[in-house]
Enzyme design. Structure first.
Site, PDB file in Angstrom:
ATOM      1  N   TYR A   2       0.944  -1.283   0.036  1.00  0.00           N
ATOM      2  CA  TYR A   2      -0.083  -0.112   0.057  1.00  0.00           C
ATOM      3  C   TYR A   2       0.929   1.328  -0.026  1.00  0.00           C
ATOM      4  O   TYR A   2       0.319   2.216   0.421  1.00  0.00           O
ATOM      5  CB  TYR A   2      -1.026   0.020   1.269  1.00  0.00           C
ATOM      6  CG  TYR A   2      -2.061  -0.916   1.051  1.00  0.00           C
ATOM      7  CD1 TYR A   2      -3.069  -0.639  -0.068  1.00  0.00           C
ATOM      8  CD2 TYR A   2      -2.584  -1.711   1.953  1.00  0.00           C
ATOM      9  CE1 TYR A   2      -4.163  -1.212  -0.233  1.00  0.00           C
ATOM     10  CE2 TYR A   2      -3.851  -2.624   1.702  1.00  0.00           C
ATOM     11  CZ  TYR A   2      -4.467  -2.185   0.641  1.00  0.00           C
ATOM     12  OH  TYR A   2      -5.687  -3.074   0.536  1.00  0.00           O
ATOM     13  N   PHE A  49      -5.231   6.656   7.435  1.00  0.00           N
ATOM     14  CA  PHE A  49      -5.726   5.313   7.533  1.00  0.00           C
ATOM     15  C   PHE A  49      -4.699   4.386   7.155  1.00  0.00           C
ATOM     16  O   PHE A  49      -5.014   3.280   7.406  1.00  0.00           O
ATOM     17  CB  PHE A  49      -7.216   4.947   6.902  1.00  0.00           C
ATOM     18  CG  PHE A  49      -7.089   5.247   5.316  1.00  0.00           C
ATOM     19  CD1 PHE A  49      -6.653   4.442   4.605  1.00  0.00           C
ATOM     20  CD2 PHE A  49      -7.293   6.200   4.809  1.00  0.00           C
ATOM     21  CE1 PHE A  49      -6.417   4.679   3.007  1.00  0.00           C
ATOM     22  CE2 PHE A  49      -7.508   6.626   3.237  1.00  0.00           C
ATOM     23  CZ  PHE A  49      -6.833   5.701   2.618  1.00  0.00           C
ATOM     24  N   ARG A  72     -11.904  -4.545 -11.450  1.00  0.00           N
ATOM     25  CA  ARG A  72     -12.238  -3.306 -10.639  1.00  0.00           C
ATOM     26  C   ARG A  72     -13.907  -3.290 -10.706  1.00  0.00           C
ATOM     27  O   ARG A  72     -14.304  -2.816  -9.628  1.00  0.00           O
ATOM     28  CB  ARG A  72     -11.528  -1.997 -11.140  1.00  0.00           C
ATOM     29  CG  ARG A  72     -10.033  -1.954 -10.739  1.00  0.00           C
ATOM     30  CD  ARG A  72      -9.643  -1.722  -9.271  1.00  0.00           C
ATOM     31  NE  ARG A  72     -10.240  -0.549  -8.825  1.00  0.00           N
ATOM     32  CZ  ARG A  72      -9.761   0.054  -7.721  1.00  0.00           C
ATOM     33  NH1 ARG A  72      -8.864  -0.653  -6.924  1.00  0.00           N
ATOM     34  NH2 ARG A  72     -10.190   1.165  -7.102  1.00  0.00           N
ATOM     35  N   THR A 127     -14.669   1.406  -3.796  1.00  0.00           N
ATOM     36  CA  THR A 127     -13.675   1.177  -2.627  1.00  0.00           C
ATOM     37  C   THR A 127     -14.743   1.437  -1.230  1.00  0.00           C
ATOM     38  O   THR A 127     -14.473   0.738  -0.328  1.00  0.00           O
ATOM     39  CB  THR A 127     -12.706   2.469  -2.510  1.00  0.00           C
ATOM     40  OG1 THR A 127     -11.913   2.658  -3.696  1.00  0.00           O
ATOM     41  CG2 THR A 127     -12.211   2.415  -1.318  1.00  0.00           C
ATOM     42  N   ARG A 173     -18.210  -5.915  -3.403  1.00  0.00           N
ATOM     43  CA  ARG A 173     -18.437  -5.178  -2.275  1.00  0.00           C
ATOM     44  C   ARG A 173     -19.851  -4.636  -1.846  1.00  0.00           C
ATOM     45  O   ARG A 173     -20.146  -4.735  -0.962  1.00  0.00           O
ATOM     46  CB  ARG A 173     -17.348  -3.888  -2.210  1.00  0.00           C
ATOM     47  CG  ARG A 173     -15.690  -4.393  -2.299  1.00  0.00           C
ATOM     48  CD  ARG A 173     -15.069  -3.032  -2.522  1.00  0.00           C
ATOM     49  NE  ARG A 173     -13.612  -3.340  -2.216  1.00  0.00           N
ATOM     50  CZ  ARG A 173     -12.552  -2.599  -2.818  1.00  0.00           C
ATOM     51  NH1 ARG A 173     -13.010  -1.376  -3.576  1.00  0.00           N
ATOM     52  NH2 ARG A 173     -11.325  -2.615  -2.522  1.00  0.00           N
ATOM     53  N   ASN A 199     -13.700  -3.949   3.615  1.00  0.00           N
ATOM     54  CA  ASN A 199     -14.279  -4.105   2.223  1.00  0.00           C
ATOM     55  C   ASN A 199     -13.914  -5.270   1.465  1.00  0.00           C
ATOM     56  O   ASN A 199     -13.791  -5.606   0.178  1.00  0.00           O
ATOM     57  CB  ASN A 199     -14.062  -2.905   1.348  1.00  0.00           C
ATOM     58  CG  ASN A 199     -12.857  -2.437   1.120  1.00  0.00           C
ATOM     59  OD1 ASN A 199     -11.514  -3.251   0.971  1.00  0.00           O
ATOM     60  ND2 ASN A 199     -12.226  -1.165   0.483  1.00  0.00           N
ATOM     61  N   HIS A 236      -9.148  -6.595  -2.481  1.00  0.00           N
ATOM     62  CA  HIS A 236      -8.058  -5.756  -3.179  1.00  0.00           C
ATOM     63  C   HIS A 236      -8.188  -6.085  -4.891  1.00  0.00           C
ATOM     64  O   HIS A 236      -8.005  -7.266  -4.899  1.00  0.00           O
ATOM     65  CB  HIS A 236      -6.743  -5.762  -2.577  1.00  0.00           C
ATOM     66  CG  HIS A 236      -5.734  -5.199  -3.460  1.00  0.00           C
ATOM     67  ND1 HIS A 236      -5.470  -3.526  -3.538  1.00  0.00           N
ATOM     68  CD2 HIS A 236      -4.994  -5.292  -4.670  1.00  0.00           C
ATOM     69  CE1 HIS A 236      -4.678  -3.100  -4.237  1.00  0.00           C
ATOM     70  NE2 HIS A 236      -4.226  -4.353  -5.100  1.00  0.00           N
TER      71      HIS A 236
HETATM   72  P1  DAT Z   1      -9.228   0.328  -3.334  1.00  0.00           P
HETATM   73  O1  DAT Z   1      -9.120  -0.662  -2.493  1.00  0.00           O
HETATM   74  O2  DAT Z   1     -10.772   0.314  -3.999  1.00  0.00           O
HETATM   75  O3  DAT Z   1      -8.253   0.436  -4.763  1.00  0.00           O
HETATM   76  P2  DAT Z   1      -7.724   2.626  -2.262  1.00  0.00           P
HETATM   77  O4  DAT Z   1      -6.408   2.246  -2.955  1.00  0.00           O
HETATM   78  O5  DAT Z   1      -7.910   3.850  -2.384  1.00  0.00           O
HETATM   79  O6  DAT Z   1      -9.198   1.758  -2.884  1.00  0.00           O
HETATM   80  O7  DAT Z   1      -7.409   1.923  -0.726  1.00  0.00           O
HETATM   81  C1  DAT Z   1      -7.076   0.989  -0.378  1.00  0.00           C
HETATM   82  C2  DAT Z   1      -7.733   0.531   0.993  1.00  0.00           C
HETATM   83  O8  DAT Z   1      -7.595   1.420   1.962  1.00  0.00           O
HETATM   84  C3  DAT Z   1      -9.416   0.410   0.798  1.00  0.00           C
HETATM   85  O9  DAT Z   1      -9.733  -0.814  -0.101  1.00  0.00           O
HETATM   86  C4  DAT Z   1      -9.783   0.432   2.140  1.00  0.00           C
HETATM   87  C5  DAT Z   1      -8.916   1.429   2.728  1.00  0.00           C
HETATM   88  N1  DAT Z   1      -9.306   2.996   2.645  1.00  0.00           N
HETATM   89  C6  DAT Z   1      -9.346   3.417   1.544  1.00  0.00           C
HETATM   90  N2  DAT Z   1     -10.061   4.676   1.747  1.00  0.00           N
HETATM   91  C7  DAT Z   1     -10.252   4.897   3.111  1.00  0.00           C
HETATM   92  C8  DAT Z   1     -10.980   5.567   4.260  1.00  0.00           C
HETATM   93  N3  DAT Z   1     -11.306   6.946   3.730  1.00  0.00           N
HETATM   94  N4  DAT Z   1     -11.011   5.123   5.308  1.00  0.00           N
HETATM   95  C9  DAT Z   1     -10.568   3.876   5.885  1.00  0.00           C
HETATM   96  N5  DAT Z   1     -10.079   2.930   4.993  1.00  0.00           N
HETATM   97  C10 DAT Z   1      -9.954   3.436   3.631  1.00  0.00           C
HETATM   98 MG    MG Z   2      -6.106   0.904  -4.676  1.00  0.00          MG
END
Ligand code: DAT
Ligand code: MG
Length: 151
Positions: free
Chosen positions: A51, A59, A87, A93, A104, A114, A117
């Protein structure tokens, strides 16, 4: 068929809730091909690498703690358009905003749990596959259904 590949992971919440087969099934029935799969408990450091793009977000720490808190099912799926369409199968997300019919949307309630990934674009797909799998763990094979899935 094009050799596009994406990295998909069922997070600890999805594994603990018994959703492995449900999630694998959605990708499989669509017509995508599973070319790598394993179950692992990632270390916190590994989760931080996965990440790394989000390291400035508030977060980030909780997210990495959670990803490393238990078994994760790591997979590589192959097929035409699999990065973008994967996706779509996953959904937005925040599960409060994911459409019904998506993974989801159907199976999760809050953004921090959620369940799944998926790589968001070709560059991250490549990086994430390299991070999670060694080349020998990726299996190229012909599926007898391919001639019925592709023209
Ligand atoms: P995705 O998993 O849809 O690619 P992302 O890459 O923006 O989304 O974020 C990775 C993960 O981080 C996501 O699955 C859950 C967590 N996350 C994202 N936004 C968040 C938030 N606002 N508060 C808490 N957790 C969050
Ligand atoms: Mg992501």
């Amino acid at each position: 068929a094009e050799l596009e590949r994406t990295f998909i992971a069922i997070k600890p919440d999805g594994v603990q809730r018994g959703l492995i087969a449900e999630i694998v099934s959605r990708f499989e029935r669509k017509g995508f091909k599973l070319v790598a799969i394993k179950i692992v408990v990632p270390s916190k450091e590994f989760a931080q690498r996965h990440y790394h793009d989000l390291k400035e977000r508030p977060f980030f720490n909780g997210l990495c703690d959670f990803l490393s808190s238990g078994p994760v099912v790591a997979m590589v799926w192959e097929g035409e358009g699999v990065i973008k369409y994967g996706r779509k199968l996953i959904g937005a997300t925040d599960p409060q905003k994911s459409e019904p019919g998506t993974i989801r949307g159907d199976l999760a309630v809050v953004v921090g749990r959620n369940i799944i990934h998926g790589s968001d674009r070709p560059e991250t797909a490549k990086d994430e596959i390299t991070l999670w799998f060694s080349p020998s763990e990726l299996v190229s094979y012909a599926s007898k259904d391919e001639k019925w899935i592709y023209e």
